[in-house]
Design an enzyme around this catalytic site. Structure first.
Site, PDB file in Angstrom:
ATOM      1  N   SER A 280       0.825  -1.200   0.000  1.00 45.92           N
ATOM      2  CA  SER A 280       0.000   0.000   0.000  1.00 45.92           C
ATOM      3  C   SER A 280       0.863   1.256   0.000  1.00 45.92           C
ATOM      4  CB  SER A 280      -0.928  -0.010   1.200  1.00 45.92           C
ATOM      5  OG  SER A 280      -0.178  -0.200   2.376  1.00 45.92           O
TER       6      SER A 280
ATOM      7  N   ASP B 167      -4.146  -9.501  -0.372  1.00 48.53           N
ATOM      8  CA  ASP B 167      -2.855  -9.939  -0.922  1.00 48.53           C
ATOM      9  C   ASP B 167      -2.985 -10.352  -2.384  1.00 48.53           C
ATOM     10  OD1 ASP B 167      -1.439  -9.637   1.482  1.00 48.53           O
ATOM     11  OD2 ASP B 167      -2.107 -11.598   2.200  1.00 48.53           O
TER      12      ASP B 167
END
Lengths: 132, 132
Positions: free
Chosen positions: A31, A40
């Site tokens: 991020s 994920d």
């Protein structure tokens, strides 16, 4: 190998397995400075979209932060995907766990190997290729 | 700022814009040692899934490798997403280009600023919030 590298390798293993079964799958980028939720792995076979939080552990249980699972749920709601947790315990294959089946310990959410054997799905079962 | 950083910043800008309009959007991880196709950005508002290859340039035209666009198309076919190219030229806002509208120069695929003004969509138009 660092813990982070092992995590990435685990994600890559799952992505290989998904492409091998005709699914499109990808790892999401860290991020960084962004504050948006992201799982994920995202995968789709056109009919189903799945968002996966993916963990490996050397123990026989795995804890998740409640915020982590809440973010998985939020992302999946917006995206229109099924939220799943994929866990690999010490010397086991992958278990796919419905986030509703994680045990609330008060502070965290938990899946034990024992519970995964009861409530979890194996890879082919998860993909709907084996019907129990 | 490096060319790579500028590219990542451009991707992040688009992701912010998409979340602001109620879409779930994420950057995909660098392929690393993997050989599977992946677009720069995946986004969805439940109804539409979009796969975006995202470029900024200081020039008034942008070339794409044919393999790059072919991989975007392949991924989108498997995933069940619309393949799009998003381009930002020198001091312009984003243009969203249908990959069929890229000009085949023989070796590469091309979009010029001039053609983008004719064939491309602006951000809100692309999201279906403005109907021409």
């Amino acid at each position: 190998m660092s813990r982070k590298s092992k995590g990435i390798n685990a994600e890559r293993e799952l992505i290989h397995m998904l492409w091998n079964r005709g699914w499109a799958a990808l790892r999401t980028a860290g991020s960084g400075s962004m504050h948006f939720p992201a799982p994920d792995i995202i995968a789709s076979n056109k009919l189903r979209k799945i968002a996966i939080e993916c963990k490996i552990t050397k123990e026989d249980k795995k804890y998740f932060k409640k915020t982590e699972i809440q973010q998985l749920k939020n992302f999946s709601d917006y995206f229109g995907a099924e939220p799943w947790v994929a866990v690999k315990f010490y010397r086991t294959s992958w278990f796919f766990i419905n986030i509703e089946d994680l045990e609330d310990t008060g502070k965290n959410l938990l899946i034990t190997h024992k519970q995964a054997l009861i409530k979890g799905l194996g890879f082919f079962e998860f993909l709907g290729e084996i019907i129990n």
